[in-house]
Design a protein around this motif. Structure first.
Motif, short mmCIF file in Angstrom:
data_model
loop_
_atom_site.label_atom_id
_atom_site.label_comp_id
_atom_site.label_asym_id
_atom_site.label_seq_id
_atom_site.Cartn_x
_atom_site.Cartn_y
_atom_site.Cartn_z
N UNK A 18 -14.61 35.71 80.87
CA UNK A 18 -13.79 35.80 82.08
C UNK A 18 -14.18 34.72 83.08
N UNK A 19 -15.49 34.52 83.22
CA UNK A 19 -15.99 33.52 84.16
C UNK A 19 -15.52 32.13 83.77
N UNK A 20 -15.51 31.86 82.46
CA UNK A 20 -15.05 30.55 81.97
C UNK A 20 -13.59 30.32 82.34
N UNK A 21 -12.77 31.35 82.15
CA UNK A 21 -11.35 31.23 82.50
C UNK A 21 -11.16 31.09 84.01
N UNK A 22 -11.97 31.81 84.78
CA UNK A 22 -11.89 31.72 86.24
C UNK A 22 -12.26 30.33 86.73
N UNK A 23 -13.27 29.73 86.09
CA UNK A 23 -13.69 28.38 86.48
C UNK A 23 -12.56 27.38 86.27
N UNK A 24 -11.85 27.53 85.15
CA UNK A 24 -10.71 26.66 84.88
C UNK A 24 -9.64 26.83 85.95
N UNK A 25 -9.40 28.09 86.32
CA UNK A 25 -8.38 28.39 87.32
C UNK A 25 -8.74 27.79 88.67
N UNK A 26 -10.02 27.94 89.05
CA UNK A 26 -10.49 27.41 90.33
C UNK A 26 -10.36 25.89 90.36
N UNK A 27 -10.78 25.22 89.28
CA UNK A 27 -10.72 23.77 89.24
C UNK A 27 -9.28 23.27 89.26
#
Length: 244
Positions: free
Chosen positions: A225-234
């Motif tokens: 989930x964190x990996x996907x969130x990082x992509x979204x934030x970037x």
């Protein structure tokens, strides 16, 4: 197969959570379709609690604390074939200490239980007794406990019906269809855990609600989930960091 799994030479298929648009589309379809609307309460509870299917179909009215909005998970129902290939329903206690837990009811789950209660006041409550347990929440038209297979079959049928309808409507509207993957009740558990990880950072809380016996299971989902969130934030800050 068991030995292969233990040898680490076999990787279990990776489960994928439903995306938020997929999740909304499925729930809206159940709510609007007369053939499947009766399945909405149990699907809502599965998606809104992260319970395993065996835990959910084994829930009794006495396990629900409506005043404090808490669910006591202390047993599960198994209907798998025995060594002779005969299927029989049995109640089992959790295999690990983590399996016995309480889960708070979110508003949608609270309302789903109330809806189910009102339905059964009209149609009748569950009359089946299994290993001394009775008063089960989710019941068939014959006043017996749901099987896991029945719930999963309903999910598969509803998914196919939704996809068929969505493809026709998308073609008529000249847009790309929002199709659902083939999924089961366990994917709803994974979806709940994913949404929980997206909104909560306390791993102990997540682990406790999910009933994970091993923190690594929680960590794997949280990391994904964190990996996907990082992509979204970037993606959201694209063009905001390096300014020209």
């Amino acid at each position: 197969m068991t030995e292969i799994k233990r040898s680490k030479l076999w990787d279990a298929p990776k489960r994928r959570a439903l995306t938020i648009p997929q999740q909304k589309a499925f729930m809206n379809y159940l709510e609007s379709d007369r053939e499947y609307e009766g399945w909405l309460p149990i699907i809502t509870v599965l998606l809104g609690t992260g319970m395993r299917i065996g835990e959910c179909i084994a829930i009794r009215w006495e396990d629900l604390d409506f005043e404090n909005r808490m669910i006591s998970v202390n047993h599960n129902l198994s209907d798998r074939p025995d060594s002779k290939g005969v299927c029989a329903k049995h109640i089992q206690t959790p295999k690990t200490e983590a399996g016995t837990r309480t889960i708070p009811m979110i508003q949608e789950v609270f309302e789903a239980f109330l809806t189910e209660y009102e339905i059964q006041k009209c149609l009748g409550f569950c009359e089946e007794e299994i290993d001394g347990y009775s008063g089960f929440v989710f019941t068939t038209a014959y006043h017996t406990v749901y099987s896991a297979a029945a719930v999963n079959n309903a999910i598969h049928r509803a998914t196919k019906a939704y996809n068929d309808k969505e493809e026709k409507e998308a073609k008529k509207d000249g847009r790309e269809p929002l199709l659902l993957p083939d999924f089961s009740a366990h994917h709803l558990r994974h979806t709940f855990c994913t949404r929980l990880c997206e909104n909560e950072t306390n791993l102990k809380v997540i682990m406790d609600i999910m009933g994970h016996a091993d923190i690594s299971t929680t960590m794997d989902i949280y990391a994904e989930c964190t990996k996907e969130k990082k992509k979204e934030v970037m993606t959201n800050i694209e063009g905001c960091i390096i300014l020209k």
